[in-house]
Design an enzyme around this catalytic site. Structure first.
Site, PDB file in Angstrom:
ATOM      1  N   CYS A   1      20.921 -19.415  16.164  1.00 24.94           N
ATOM      2  CA  CYS A   1      20.582 -20.183  14.964  1.00 24.94           C
ATOM      3  C   CYS A   1      19.136 -20.620  14.941  1.00 24.94           C
ATOM      4  O   CYS A   1      18.719 -21.388  14.094  1.00 24.94           O
ATOM      5  CB  CYS A   1      21.510 -21.377  14.808  1.00 24.94           C
ATOM      6  SG  CYS A   1      21.346 -22.560  16.160  1.00 24.94           S
TER       7      CYS A   1
ATOM      8  N   ARG B   1     -13.985  13.581   9.881  1.00 25.36           N
ATOM      9  CA  ARG B   1     -13.074  12.510   9.467  1.00 25.36           C
ATOM     10  C   ARG B   1     -12.293  11.986  10.654  1.00 25.36           C
ATOM     11  O   ARG B   1     -11.824  12.755  11.483  1.00 25.36           O
ATOM     12  CB  ARG B   1     -12.077  13.047   8.433  1.00 25.36           C
ATOM     13  CG  ARG B   1     -12.646  14.089   7.526  1.00 25.36           C
ATOM     14  CD  ARG B   1     -11.592  14.812   6.713  1.00 25.36           C
ATOM     15  NE  ARG B   1     -10.864  13.941   5.826  1.00 25.36           N
ATOM     16  CZ  ARG B   1      -9.827  14.364   5.107  1.00 25.36           C
ATOM     17  NH1 ARG B   1      -9.375  15.621   5.217  1.00 25.36           N
ATOM     18  NH2 ARG B   1      -9.223  13.534   4.305  1.00 25.36           N
TER      19      ARG B   1
ATOM     20  N   GLY C   1      -9.095   3.291   5.427  1.00 22.58           N
ATOM     21  CA  GLY C   1     -10.512   2.933   5.350  1.00 22.58           C
ATOM     22  C   GLY C   1     -11.105   2.322   6.597  1.00 22.58           C
ATOM     23  O   GLY C   1     -12.186   1.764   6.558  1.00 22.58           O
TER      24      GLY C   1
ATOM     25  N   MET D   1     -12.080   3.839   9.411  1.00 20.31           N
ATOM     26  CA  MET D   1     -13.177   4.567  10.041  1.00 20.31           C
ATOM     27  C   MET D   1     -13.825   5.496   9.038  1.00 20.31           C
ATOM     28  O   MET D   1     -13.178   6.043   8.162  1.00 20.31           O
ATOM     29  CB  MET D   1     -12.632   5.338  11.241  1.00 20.31           C
ATOM     30  CG  MET D   1     -11.859   4.383  12.135  1.00 20.31           C
ATOM     31  SD  MET D   1     -11.600   4.977  13.752  1.00 20.31           S
ATOM     32  CE  MET D   1     -10.162   4.006  14.184  1.00 20.31           C
TER      33      MET D   1
ATOM     34  N   TYR E   1      26.922 -12.893  15.765  1.00 22.02           N
ATOM     35  CA  TYR E   1      26.213 -13.087  14.498  1.00 22.02           C
ATOM     36  C   TYR E   1      24.823 -13.657  14.724  1.00 22.02           C
ATOM     37  O   TYR E   1      24.521 -14.184  15.796  1.00 22.02           O
ATOM     38  CB  TYR E   1      27.009 -14.011  13.559  1.00 22.02           C
ATOM     39  CG  TYR E   1      27.098 -15.446  14.020  1.00 22.02           C
ATOM     40  CD1 TYR E   1      26.071 -16.347  13.713  1.00 22.02           C
ATOM     41  CD2 TYR E   1      28.174 -15.904  14.775  1.00 22.02           C
ATOM     42  CE1 TYR E   1      26.127 -17.659  14.148  1.00 22.02           C
ATOM     43  CE2 TYR E   1      28.233 -17.216  15.203  1.00 22.02           C
ATOM     44  CZ  TYR E   1      27.205 -18.086  14.900  1.00 22.02           C
ATOM     45  OH  TYR E   1      27.241 -19.381  15.327  1.00 22.02           O
TER      46      TYR E   1
ATOM     47  N   HIS F   1      -9.500   0.089  -2.151  1.00 20.94           N
ATOM     48  CA  HIS F   1      -9.265  -0.500  -0.837  1.00 20.94           C
ATOM     49  C   HIS F   1      -8.382  -1.752  -0.937  1.00 20.94           C
ATOM     50  O   HIS F   1      -7.385  -1.884  -0.232  1.00 20.94           O
ATOM     51  CB  HIS F   1     -10.613  -0.840  -0.203  1.00 20.94           C
ATOM     52  CG  HIS F   1     -10.505  -1.462   1.147  1.00 20.94           C
ATOM     53  ND1 HIS F   1     -10.524  -2.830   1.328  1.00 20.94           N
ATOM     54  CD2 HIS F   1     -10.320  -0.917   2.371  1.00 20.94           C
ATOM     55  CE1 HIS F   1     -10.392  -3.088   2.617  1.00 20.94           C
ATOM     56  NE2 HIS F   1     -10.269  -1.949   3.270  1.00 20.94           N
TER      57      HIS F   1
END
Ligand code: ADP
Ligand code: MG
Ligand code: MG
Length: 921
Positions: free
Chosen positions: A880, A141, A150, A152, A900, A503
């Site tokens: 901003c 694994r 998922g 490999m 801020y 999946h």
């Protein structure tokens, strides 16, 4: 020293085998191993390539995650806390890196170390690799330090050969099972390691099914499976040009190498790119002795979450399949049963799982995502990892865990990825529209959200149509790792098979993408491009609405409603506010936006753009009159018409903000943006204003600029047309006085855009001050009227000369959109013509207009902060640009010492949380 119970006796697959397992006594006698806590951890030995986990010894643990990968580290960790884990070993991620460094060759000495660990595994299990009596079988694994679902492939049953398959048959007394395991190995090994197309194996299987008149795979009798193995070996021979390897060590070596290779497979690269995963060594390889969920009706396999990953509810949540192996659940091939139904099948195993749930949660203090297998009634743990969850679940789990005293408030704040709050701020389908809607069918609510789009039937199609600007829903029977790119491009995902842990579900939840799975009534025909459900057929051009919170699939396009901030979400926000040190404001131009932002916790407006106020209805007419006017007087007459509108807008916004500061930016865009450009529109404008078409046309061409973003805009306009500034300032001051007289506190801050030199600001500031004085006198208003005057820092020169500019500014607001544009020389409106290539080729790590470029643009910000404060210690600093709501950029702003950040209303909660996380990290 804490004593450990003696390790549980060695597992024997062969209940029927009369042969006692040799090393079991030795194992049982082993004294308690080193204490788990308090003792110094062994240093990582860089030359060590393999770490064992099992009753004999366990060499790794969670602290070695970078080296062992998440899967390997947690297998070792679960072994240490004595959960039932089949023993095995992990080859390190650094070995994978070495494999690539040495031109894709297995590092010298690796297979020796592997051999030693196999010896240990043989001793512990009492089984021998390739044995004709009781063969050792392993899974191989992959597993990197960051989980990549998922990505490999896993190879199961490795170690089976023509000989050892007979050994397995003898040891288990189940010949059909043994050959079934063998055919799976040949298939997986052929497919994953040697690249043989899975189709070829499928065809061979179909022939056998026909020959034995079997409906399902499980109906094929023993003889058929034995023949299938022969057929599979033939497929292998034909497509590989060699025999299926009969030496288990050869199998193992090839499999290890193939895991290393898969690290750089296309789909792994795509996943890492999309998830922005960088800086890992590679993947580890886990070799683990096999347990079998497919040994009969007393066996099974499943996956579960310790809490509901979609809602966060504290309830064990999972799915299992009886008599099935490994991937069957995840692949979405058979639809599994909910774990709640397990007691009817095996009460004891269910109880064990619940006990493991609470042990794992106490141990990790986190929601876990587990894989388990039951072999003849005995439960084994095959994996645990931190579970992916939706934004809503993340919030609920964090708050619940604080209530359960598992974690502190601070940890709860750090647990919720700020960006994931977007999902809680997503619109949902309007309940009234929903009532009237035609629900076609219902699937499982895999990942919340409301998506409206047209069906695309393959990942490629989804990517292509999305790129062309279309909103598509990827509609598939099931998805697989090859589909990730298309899944990402789609605005929603709909599948007809598979469960909550398929999946599609796992990947979509990870991204916070709306997803419905297992809508079994849908018949999807990818060739024709149709979906048929209950006699109704929809095609590529039909609109579909899917509700990821309920699983409903609805025909047509439903309207959506805005979310609100309540319950645990509100609580988490309150905690965040207690820890953050920077303020959060919003960018809002209308009273409605201002109110919404206040509800989301904005502490003021950081950017109120006034030009938006010039477009509606009659206003644009006056604006155009002003632009066409040839004298100052004529311009003033036109502006006088705009004044009341503008004043009323400000009254509305000040009222909505109830005493919070409102930073108002004076006119910014070039004037041509207010004029029409097509012939028709030019003529229409001429006739509405009663002027010759030629006059409009010539003014339009006069205002044309080669580089409008670098042209006659921002403060430059007010230098040329001081009367525009006069009107705007008058509107602001009159509105403030009107509010104050109505006992509504108004706190305007006047912001002059696009300043690049101190003189620009000085000239305009003096004019603003004059105007304020004049209006006060006209209005006979003597009470205090504190209006700050400041500038945006968006031209690089302004950052460079911030010390001078600060002398005339009460505040700076970093306009990082323009600052990024001018620093990179990238047009923010056209960057998409090349940005995808820049990202693909890793020239840029991310879109600099979304996440602030800290190394470049960030330096200018830091410099301006330093110079500005040095010149004027009380200088107020904010940002901003779009970046104000991007979590990583908020962290930067915190470090840079801004007062801020300001962002769009829906991002305010994200910024509040990100700001708290920045303060806690
Ligand atoms: P993934 O990362 O795709 O989940 P895994 O390596 O975890 O890959 O496993 C794929 C499947 O094979 C899982 O269902 C897992 O439980 C199963 N599996 C892995 N190793 C073993 C083993 N030693 N015995 C039985 N099943 C296994
Ligand atoms: Mg797994
Ligand atoms: Mg990249």
């Amino acid at each position: 020293m804490p004593t450990r119970k003696k390790p549980s006796s060695v597992r024997v697959h062969s209940a029927k085998s009369s042969k006692p397992t040799r090393p079991s006594k030795k194992v049982a006698k082993r004294p308690a191993s080193k204490p788990r806590t308090g003792a110094p951890r062994p240093k990582v030995d860089p030359s060590k390539m393999v770490y064992y986990f099992g009753a004999m010894r366990t060499e790794g643990g969670p602290e070695l995650k970078a080296v062992l990968g998440g899967k390997g580290a947690n297998l070792a960790d679960m072994t240490s806390i004595r959960l039932p884990v089949p023993p095995g070993f992990t080859i390190t991620t650094t070995t994978c890196a070495r494999y690539y460094e040495s031109g894709q060759r297995l590092p010298h000495g690796l297979m020796n170390e592997v051999q030693k660990n196999v010896d240990l595994l043989q001793k512990e299990t009492g089984k021998v690799f390739g044995s004709i009596e009781n063969p050792l079988l392993v899974s191989v694994r992959s597993g990197a330090a960051v989980s990549m679902p998922g990505m490999m492939d896993t190879i199961l049953n490795l170690g089976l050969t023509d000989q050892s398959v007979e050994g397995l048959a003898a040891a288990t007394g189940n010949r059909r099972f043994a050959f079934d395991a063998y055919r799976r190995l040949i298939n997986m090994f052929g497919d994953v390691v040697m690249g043989v197309d899975h189709e070829h194996f499928e065809q061979a299987f179909t022939r056998i099914r026909h020959k034995f008149s079997a409906q399902q795979d499980t109906d094929v009798p023993e003889q058929g499976i034995v023949e299938l193995c022969e057929a599979y070996k033939q497929v292998y021979r034909t497509h590989v040009g060699d025999e299926f390897p009969q030496n288990p060590f050869k199998q193992l070596e090839l499999a290890i190498e193939s895991v290393f290779k898969s690290w750089n497979a296309d789909r792994a690269l795509a996943y890492r790119r999309i998830a922005n995963i960088q800086g890992l060594n590679g993947t580890a390889v886990n070799v683990q002795s096999m347990v079998f969920g497919n040994m009969g009706d007393d066996s099974g396999t499943g996956v579960a979450f310790t809490r509901n990953p979609s809602t966060g509810e504290n309830k064990f949540y999972g799915e299992f399949l009886i008599n099935a192996q490994g991937e069957d659940v995840v692949a979405g091939i058979r639809t599994p049963r909910p774990v709640d139904e397990m007691p009817r099948w095996n009460r004891k195993v269910h109880a064990e799982l619940l006990a493991i749930k609470s042990r794992l949660e106490k141990h990790y203090r986190e929601m876990q995502d587990i894989e388990f297998t039951i072999e003849r009634g005995k439960l084994y743990m095959l994996q645990t990892r931190t579970g992916k969850r939706t934004g809503a679940a993340a919030v609920k789990i964090a708050c619940d865990m604080v209530r359960e005293k598992l974690i502190s408030e601070r940890e709860a704040i750090l647990r919720v990825p700020a960006g994931d709050l977007t999902q809680l701020l997503l619109p949902s389908f309007d309940p009234t529209a929903k009532k009237l809607a035609k629900v076609l069918t219902r699937g499982l609510p895999a990942s919340p959200g409301a998506a409206v789009g047209r069906p695309a039937f393959t990942a490629g199609e989804a990517t292509e149509r999305a790129r062309a600007g279309e909103k598509v829903i990827l509609v598939r029977k099931e998805t697989s790792p090859e589909d990730v790119e298309g899944m990402h491009s789609a605005i929603g995902i709909l599948t007809s098979t598979g469960g909550m842990t398929s999946h599609a579900a796992v990947v979509a939840r990870g991204w916070g993408k709306c997803c419905v799975v297992g809508a079994g009534e849908l018949h999807i025909d990818p060739v024709l491009g149709t979906i048929t459900v209950k006699g109704r057929t929809l095609g590529r051009q039909d609109l579909l609405s899917i509700d990821g919170s309920t699983g409903e699939v609805i025909e047509g396009s439903l309207s959506t409603v805005a979310p609100t901030l309540s319950g645990d979400f509100a609580k988490l926000m309150k905690w965040a506010d207690a820890y953050r040190t920077i303020g959060v404001r919003t960018n809002a131009d209308t009273p409605a936006d201002a109110r919404r932002a206040r509800d989301f916790g904005a502490e003021g407006i950081g950017l109120c753009r006034t030009e938006h106020m010039f477009f509606e209805g009659e206003r644009i007419r006056a604006m155009r009159e002003m632009i066409l006017a040839e004298t100052r007087e004529a311009r003033e007459r036109a502006l006088a018409k705009l004044l009341p509108f503008q004043r009323d807008d400000f009254v509305g916004i000040f009222t909505a903000m109830k005493g919070l500061p409102v930073t108002i930016r004076l006119i910014d865009p070039p004037l041509h943006e207010f004029l029409p450009h097509s012939d028709d529109a030019v003529e229409e404008m001429a006739s509405t204003l009663g002027v010759p078409v030629e006059k409009v046309r010539s003014r339009v061409s006069q205002l044309h600029e080669a580089n409008p973003m670098l042209g006659h805009r921002g403060c430059r306009l007010c230098v040329t047309y001081p009367e525009i500034l006069d009107m705007q300032v008058r509107a602001i001051v009159e509105a403030s006085i009107a509010c104050l007289r109505d006992k509504i506190k108004a706190v305007p801050e006047i912001m002059i855009p696009l300043v690049g030199t101190r003189a620009e600001l000085a000239v305009l500031r003096a004019q603003v001050e004059r105007m304020i004085r004049q209006v006060r006198e006209e209005q006979d208003f003597s009470p205090k009227l504190d209006i700050k005057i400041g500038t945006m820092i968006e031209v690089p020169r302004a950052a460079l000369t911030a010390d001078e500019i600060a002398l005339d500014a009460d505040f700076f607001s970093f306009g990082t959109n323009d600052l990024t544009q001018m620093t990179f020389g990238f047009s923010r409106d056209d960057i998409n013509s090349f940005l995808p290539d820049y990202l693909h080729r890793d020239i840029l790590a991310q879109d600099p207009f979304q996440t602030l470029d800290q190394t470049g643009v960030g330096q200018l910000v830091e410099m301006a902060v330093r110079k500005g404060r040095a010149a004027r210690p009380a200088l107020k600093l904010g940002i901003c640009g779009e970046h104000g709501g991007d979590p990583r950029s908020v962290h930067f702003c915190h470090r840079a010492g801004l007062d801020y950040v300001s962002c769009s209303p829906f991002r305010v909660p994200i910024a509040r949380l990100a700001a708290a996380q920045a303060a806690l990290m």
